[in-house]
Design an enzyme around this catalytic site. Structure first.
Site, mmCIF file in Angstrom:
data_model
loop_
_atom_site.group_PDB
_atom_site.id
_atom_site.type_symbol
_atom_site.label_atom_id
_atom_site.label_comp_id
_atom_site.label_asym_id
_atom_site.label_seq_id
_atom_site.Cartn_x
_atom_site.Cartn_y
_atom_site.Cartn_z
ATOM 1 C CG ASP A 104 46.473 32.917 33.518
ATOM 2 O OD1 ASP A 104 45.345 32.403 33.513
ATOM 3 O OD2 ASP A 104 47.492 32.341 33.951
ATOM 4 C CE1 TYR A 145 46.864 34.489 36.808
ATOM 5 C CE2 TYR A 145 47.618 36.767 37.026
ATOM 6 C CZ TYR A 145 47.742 35.505 36.463
ATOM 7 O OH TYR A 145 48.744 35.257 35.557
#
Length: 826
Positions: free
Chosen positions: A102, A316
């Site tokens: 991420d 995200y």
């Protein structure tokens, strides 16, 4: 071979599917899925696979002074050995590697951990790819334009790990040892956790210290041509309109004056049109707040959003940004929803607007865009109800940000009755604007008829309402997160976890969160003896220092050394007060467990826990006083505010998930059992023929009921019965067991329990666990996620590391996994 590393297993599967165009196969290595096609291999981590901790010589709490932890070495070691072993094996065969974790501080640190493991095994290039949504276009573009790992950003994450470890461990041990509170009941302290707890405790103090004041409000019903509407009395208070009347005699005077009139005269009419601007794009805090209004806790909302991100449906979800990037094309994204049965009509309407210009907030960052849909639409049946509700919320928020403003018409009418004034405020939605696509904001209208100045209105009813001022409200989870954000406590990625940890540690309960007596004691002790522990300024400064590391303006060593110096000063304050702190905490720990006076010695009765783990009521005067009362063996006891009038004892609730129930007063339950008589219903199937044992309906002192043998404890045969309801023994008998059939009268409809033996056998068959989906709360979707994490059977679940699985599977907690494991082994 090209090795690709993602942060979680489900991201690995998704990325492999995209890059391989659906041709990737999966193979298992050390219980880890490895996706392969051609010379490519993709493996998902489980978040952090390397952890920081102190060397083993610091493990014994009693042998090591807490202050020694401040300067102790911090070492790294694998926490997920099977994943680390798989990663090392793959790296030895790799020519190059790509980190695809991420894109945030935590993801960069996880990527650095993988980088260091890989670098020990191979010399080839290691690239870094970053994306804000796991969609085909963005993933393909990211892999086509790789970058380098950001070691400064990773160092900021590593500094957080070290600082949180040292502060948390040193202070937790100090307070726990001072209070002699060890084992599972240790007193937890944290760098961000404790200042957050102080926010909650301070608000509770405001509520408790609040002294309500009486006031009165007056309302009158007015009518024009049969159309009624409500108006409120007001008066001038130094140039401002006041509605609350603080003097009761004045309130009665106004009430009598209004009641004596049968009409009011319109003295003022004001009309205006107001523009209602659409909301700004979702950042993490705004998203959590909106999800909260739908009933989702912060933790649950973020867990679902992360699942939707990994599946490629949302961007995200950890972001401060409230400004869409310049390359976002709103019309193209809207076009993706055209044809959708759920969103297509609204998308088409928005595309017909002359100018599609999104709203923008005040925060603009460069890491991730605001949370918005990616344009990849999930089939409705693919998502659970909660996932769909969160997905729709995000889609409709995006729609709202590109919609037009709404228009409201407001009408304010003032009418006079002698020297008294009444006002009514009407509003009507003229143009729904963004409300047409975003049904989460209120569109309630208030009708007031069109009137003219000087016009008489019939006055039909007057109401005088006595009220009291109210204390400030407790922080809801979303409001608490906003407050944490304002004070610089935690980050967008950690705030919801901090709140969840406070619940887990027993510091807060209910929703909105309310502090327990333990929480108040910990905060009071810190304020009295070491205020830095709960200081938001100190924590915010450390957050700023870690941001400086990410920006290359400070080093990891500089910041961690400064943090250790701060902690040294805290321990200087604490060192002389250990005994006082311990006494204070021990006394406060009793408050959450105190039930009432002991009938034998007058001391306090407390909820206690036996060495075997069961709960009971015992006297604080032990060992001199040995008075005890049993508690049910199901659930964890919670002392309620409600008290028993007969015994001055607090009632108890047993927390047991879906089986939670109120036990009531423990003394009442024990006395009911002592006064009850066993009702014999037949022969005991275990010892009836040999020893003459009989089955009887028994009331236990713990509040439970059962059918048990009269020869207990020589024969312990028993069958459970419902806790509540009157049990009727009927004249109908079971042919197989020669026992009467029972009926339980509870609620509107009687429950025909039948033969207690047959009923128990049916219950056992219903509760039999043969596969994962037989477990309570474990559906097909969760079973798929568990399978992806290597838990494919009951045997896998029984032997699994609950913490490791919880890290790998979004939306499943460690406690939930342990409950399932208990069901498997039962």
């Amino acid at each position: 071979m090209d090795l690709i590393i993602t942060e979680k297993e489900n991201a690995a599967r998704r990325i492999a599917e995209i890059l391989s165009e659906g041709t990737a196969d999966a193979e298992r290595r050390n219980g880890v899925n490895v996706y392969r096609w051609g010379d490519k291999r993709v493996v998902g981590l489980s978040g952090h696979v390397v952890g920081v901790d102190f060397p083993s010589e610091y493990a014994n709490w009693r042998d090591v002074e807490p202050v020694e932890l401040i300067d102790a070495d911090v070492q790294k070691s694998p926490t997920k050995e099977n994943i680390v072993a798989t990663l090392r094996t793959l790296a030895r065969k790799a020519d190059e590697a790509t980190i695809a974790t991420d894109y945030d501080r935590e993801g960069e640190l996880i990527g650095k951990e993988a980088y260091e493991l890989i670098r020990e095994e191979m010399d080839g290039p290691i690239k870094r790819v970053r994306f804000s949504s796991i969609t085909e276009n963005e993933v393909q573009e990211a892999f086509a334009n790789p970058d380098d790992l950001d070691f400064d950003l990773a160092a900021a994450g590593e500094a957080r790990q070290i600082i949180d470890l040292v502060w948390g461990a040193a202070l937790t041990r100090f307070l726990s040892l001072s209070a002699r509170q060890l084992g599972d009941d240790f007193i937890s302290v944290g760098r961000v956790q404790s200042p957050t707890l102080k926010l909650i405790v301070d608000r509770e103090r405001e509520i408790q210290a609040f002294n309500p004041e009486d006031y009165w409000e007056l309302f009158a019903d007015l009518q024009k041509d049969g159309q009624g509407f409500e108006a409120q009395y007001f008066y001038d208070d130094d140039g401002s309109e006041a509605e609350r009347v603080w003097d009761e005699n004045e309130a009665k005077r106004v009430s009598e004056q209004l009641r004596s009139a049968d009409a009011a005269t319109v003295s003022s009419v004001r009309r205006r049109t107001r523009t209602d601007t659409p909301p700004t794009p979702f950042n993490t805090t705004a998203f959590i707040s909106a999800a909260s209004s739908l009933g989702y806790s912060a933790q649950r909302a973020m867990s679902i959003a992360e699942d939707l991100y990994t599946a490629g449906y949302l961007t995200y979800p950890r972001t401060d940004n409230t400004v869409y990037p310049e390359d976002l094309e709103p019309d193209s994204l809207l076009d993706a929803f055209v044809g959708s049965s759920e969103f297509g009509e609204d998308a088409e309407t928005l595309l017909e607007l002359d100018d599609i210009e999104p709203t923008a907030g005040d925060e603009e960052t460069t890491d991730h865009p605001p949370i918005h849909p990616t344009g990849e639409l999930p089939p409705r049946g693919e998502l659970g109800d909660g996932e769909w509700e969160i997905y729709e919320l995000v889609v409709r928020r995006f729609f709202a940000t590109v919609a037009e403003a709404a228009t409201w018409e407001h009408l304010r009418v003032v009418a006079d009755v002698g020297d008294c004034q009444l006002k009514a405020n009407g509003k009507r939605l003229v143009d729904a604007g963004y409300h047409a696509v975003y049904p989460y904001a209120s569109t309630s209208e208030n009708h007031v008829p069109d009137v003219e100045e000087g016009e008489p209105l019939a006055l039909t009813e007057v109401r005088l309402e006595d009220k009291q001022t109210q204390p400030p409200r407790r922080y809801g989870q979303s409001r608490l997160i906003k407050k944490m954000e304002e004070l610089g406590l935690g980050t967008k990625a950690t705030r919801h976890n901090i709140i969840e940890k406070l619940y887990d540690r027993g510091y807060i309960e209910s929703d909105p969160p309310r502090p327990t007596a333990l929480a108040e004691a910990v905060v009071e002790a810190a304020e009295s003896f070491a205020e830095h522990v709960v200081s938001d300024e100190m924590t915010a400064q450390l957050e700023a220092d870690m941001a400086a590391i990410a920006d290359g303006e400070a080093t990891l060593d500089d910041v961690t050394d400064e943090s250790r110096e701060m902690l040294e000063r805290v321990f200087e304050e604490l060192r002389e007060s250990s005994e006082d702190i311990g006494d204070h905490l021990q006394e406060s720990l009793k408050a959450d467990r105190r039930l009432g006076p002991c009938p034998e010695c007058g001391d306090d009765l407390l909820v206690r826990r036996s060495r075997q783990g069961s709960y009971f009521v015992g006297c604080d005067g032990f060992p001199e006083c040995r008075y005890t009362l049993p508690l049910p063996n199901t659930g964890e006891p919670l002392v309620l505010d409600e008290t028993c009038e007969d015994h001055e004892m607090n009632h108890v609730k047993m927390l047991a998930g879906r089986d939670t129930f109120v036990h009531g007063c423990p003394r009442c339950k024990a006395e009911e059992a002592d006064d009850s008589e066993d009702r014999v219903i037949g022969d005991c199937p275990e010892c009836g023929e040999t020893h003459g044992g009989e089955l009887a309906i028994k009331q236990l002192r713990s509040g439970s009921r059962l059918v048990g043998c009269t020869r207990y404890p020589d024969c312990d045969y028993s069958l459970p019965l419902p806790r509540r309801g009157e049990i009727e023994v009927t004249d109908d008998f079971c042919e197989e067991h020669d026992l009467p059939e029972l009926v339980v009268h509870s609620g509107d409809e009687p429950w025909e329990l039948g033969c207690p033996i047959c009923n128990y056998h049916e219950y056992q068959a219903e509760q039999a666990v043969e596969d994962l989906e037989d477990l309570d709360g474990l559906g097909a979707k969760t079973a798929e996620k568990l399978a992806d994490a290597g838990v494919e059977s009951l045997a896998d679940l029984d032997s699994a590391d609950a913490e490791a699985v919880a890290t790998a599977v979004q939306g499943v907690s460690v406690d939930q996994l342990r409950e399932w494991q208990a069901q498997v082994s039962a």
